[in-house]
Design a protein around this motif. Structure first.
Motif, PDB file in Angstrom:
ATOM      1  N   SER A 188       0.906  -1.076   0.185  1.00 40.56           N
ATOM      2  CA  SER A 188       0.291  -0.111   0.057  1.00 40.56           C
ATOM      3  C   SER A 188       0.861   0.997   0.244  1.00 40.56           C
ATOM      4  O   SER A 188       0.532   2.180  -0.415  1.00 40.56           O
ATOM      5  N   SER A 189       2.136   1.105   1.133  1.00 41.60           N
ATOM      6  CA  SER A 189       2.559   1.986   0.756  1.00 41.60           C
ATOM      7  C   SER A 189       3.346   2.756  -0.713  1.00 41.60           C
ATOM      8  O   SER A 189       4.078   3.436  -0.837  1.00 41.60           O
ATOM      9  N   LEU A 190       3.962   1.576  -1.011  1.00 40.24           N
ATOM     10  CA  LEU A 190       4.837   1.284  -2.487  1.00 40.24           C
ATOM     11  C   LEU A 190       3.468   2.346  -3.215  1.00 40.24           C
ATOM     12  O   LEU A 190       4.081   2.755  -4.493  1.00 40.24           O
ATOM     13  N   LYS A 191       2.438   1.333  -3.588  1.00 48.13           N
ATOM     14  CA  LYS A 191       1.484   1.957  -4.567  1.00 48.13           C
ATOM     15  C   LYS A 191       1.261   3.748  -4.292  1.00 48.13           C
ATOM     16  O   LYS A 191       1.041   4.328  -4.817  1.00 48.13           O
ATOM     17  N   ASP A 192       0.609   4.151  -3.310  1.00 46.13           N
ATOM     18  CA  ASP A 192       0.905   5.130  -2.593  1.00 46.13           C
ATOM     19  C   ASP A 192       1.521   6.175  -2.983  1.00 46.13           C
ATOM     20  O   ASP A 192       1.392   7.646  -3.912  1.00 46.13           O
ATOM     21  N   ALA A 193       3.492   5.728  -3.305  1.00 50.10           N
ATOM     22  CA  ALA A 193       4.012   6.203  -4.137  1.00 50.10           C
ATOM     23  C   ALA A 193       3.500   6.665  -5.255  1.00 50.10           C
ATOM     24  O   ALA A 193       5.191   6.565  -6.058  1.00 50.10           O
ATOM     25  N   LYS A 194       3.304   5.907  -6.143  1.00 50.46           N
ATOM     26  CA  LYS A 194       3.476   5.488  -7.469  1.00 50.46           C
ATOM     27  C   LYS A 194       4.446   4.305  -8.085  1.00 50.46           C
ATOM     28  O   LYS A 194       4.779   4.239  -9.076  1.00 50.46           O
ATOM     29  N   LEU A 195       4.909   3.787  -7.116  1.00 48.45           N
ATOM     30  CA  LEU A 195       5.844   2.372  -6.676  1.00 48.45           C
ATOM     31  C   LEU A 195       4.851   1.274  -7.332  1.00 48.45           C
ATOM     32  O   LEU A 195       4.378   0.521  -6.501  1.00 48.45           O
ATOM     33  N   LEU A 196       4.029   0.776  -8.379  1.00 48.61           N
ATOM     34  CA  LEU A 196       3.742  -0.460  -8.892  1.00 48.61           C
ATOM     35  C   LEU A 196       4.078  -1.320  -8.415  1.00 48.61           C
ATOM     36  O   LEU A 196       5.270  -1.582  -9.207  1.00 48.61           O
ATOM     37  N   VAL A 197       4.036  -2.594  -7.514  1.00 43.79           N
ATOM     38  CA  VAL A 197       4.715  -3.562  -7.624  1.00 43.79           C
ATOM     39  C   VAL A 197       3.769  -4.896  -6.905  1.00 43.79           C
ATOM     40  O   VAL A 197       2.288  -3.986  -6.783  1.00 43.79           O
ATOM     41  N   VAL A 198       3.630  -5.500  -7.738  1.00 39.29           N
ATOM     42  CA  VAL A 198       2.696  -6.573  -7.202  1.00 39.29           C
ATOM     43  C   VAL A 198       3.146  -7.843  -6.768  1.00 39.29           C
ATOM     44  O   VAL A 198       4.197  -8.165  -6.326  1.00 39.29           O
ATOM     45  N   GLU A 199       2.307  -8.908  -5.937  1.00 37.91           N
ATOM     46  CA  GLU A 199       2.493  -9.668  -4.997  1.00 37.91           C
ATOM     47  C   GLU A 199       4.073 -10.525  -5.293  1.00 37.91           C
ATOM     48  O   GLU A 199       5.161 -10.963  -4.628  1.00 37.91           O
ATOM     49  N   GLY A 200       3.681 -10.816  -6.506  1.00 38.17           N
ATOM     50  CA  GLY A 200       5.312 -11.709  -7.554  1.00 38.17           C
ATOM     51  C   GLY A 200       5.807 -11.554  -6.706  1.00 38.17           C
ATOM     52  O   GLY A 200       7.798 -12.144  -6.960  1.00 38.17           O
ATOM     53  N   THR A 201       6.314 -10.134  -7.042  1.00 36.39           N
ATOM     54  CA  THR A 201       7.722  -9.383  -7.002  1.00 36.39           C
ATOM     55  C   THR A 201       7.828  -9.252  -5.837  1.00 36.39           C
ATOM     56  O   THR A 201       8.965  -9.422  -5.015  1.00 36.39           O
ATOM     57  N   ILE A 202       7.304  -8.101  -4.655  1.00 30.11           N
ATOM     58  CA  ILE A 202       7.551  -8.494  -3.601  1.00 30.11           C
ATOM     59  C   ILE A 202       7.630  -9.432  -2.142  1.00 30.11           C
ATOM     60  O   ILE A 202       9.131  -9.055  -1.954  1.00 30.11           O
TER      61      ILE A 202
END
Length: 113
Positions: A35-49
């Motif tokens: 959520s923090s990454l998405k709020d910062a527009k660093l779109l990350v999917v669960e498969g990456t994190i």
């Protein structure tokens, strides 16, 4: 060359730094980190994190603990280790130097004619 590929590579390059920075304020579980990454527009999917969190844990930068949840299964909370805190401090210094260097190069006025 596609700009989206280059932009994705740039984001991937700073992802570890961003995750460690998020955790410097306290432990968080994966969806909070996402959520923090998405709020910062660093779109990350669960498969990456998940692999990245595992790699950071295996490197001794993160620890984790399980906590019971009132709304589902137990949650895995990640936090910085002492080594992770020191590593983040180094990355913060390196990041500041890198930002300055990139600014210097990208805003430099051409003196050639």
């Amino acid at each position: 060359m596609k700009i989206e590929n280059t932009k994705a590579q740039m984001r991937k390059g700073v992802l570890e730094f961003c995750i460690l920075s998020i955790l410097q304020d306290g432990d968080a579980y994966t969806s909070e980190i996402l959520s923090s990454l998405k709020d910062a527009k660093l779109l990350v999917v669960e498969g990456t994190i998940y692999p990245l969190l595992t790699r950071l844990k295996n490197a001794g930068l993160l620890s984790y603990r399980w906590e019971e949840s009132t709304s589902g299964p137990p949650r895995k909370y990640y936090g910085l280790t002492e080594t992770g805190t020191l590593f983040l401090k180094e990355l913060t210094t390196t990041w500041a130097e890198l930002v300055l260097a990139v600014k210097t190069v990208t805003t430099k006025k051409s003196t050639k004619k």
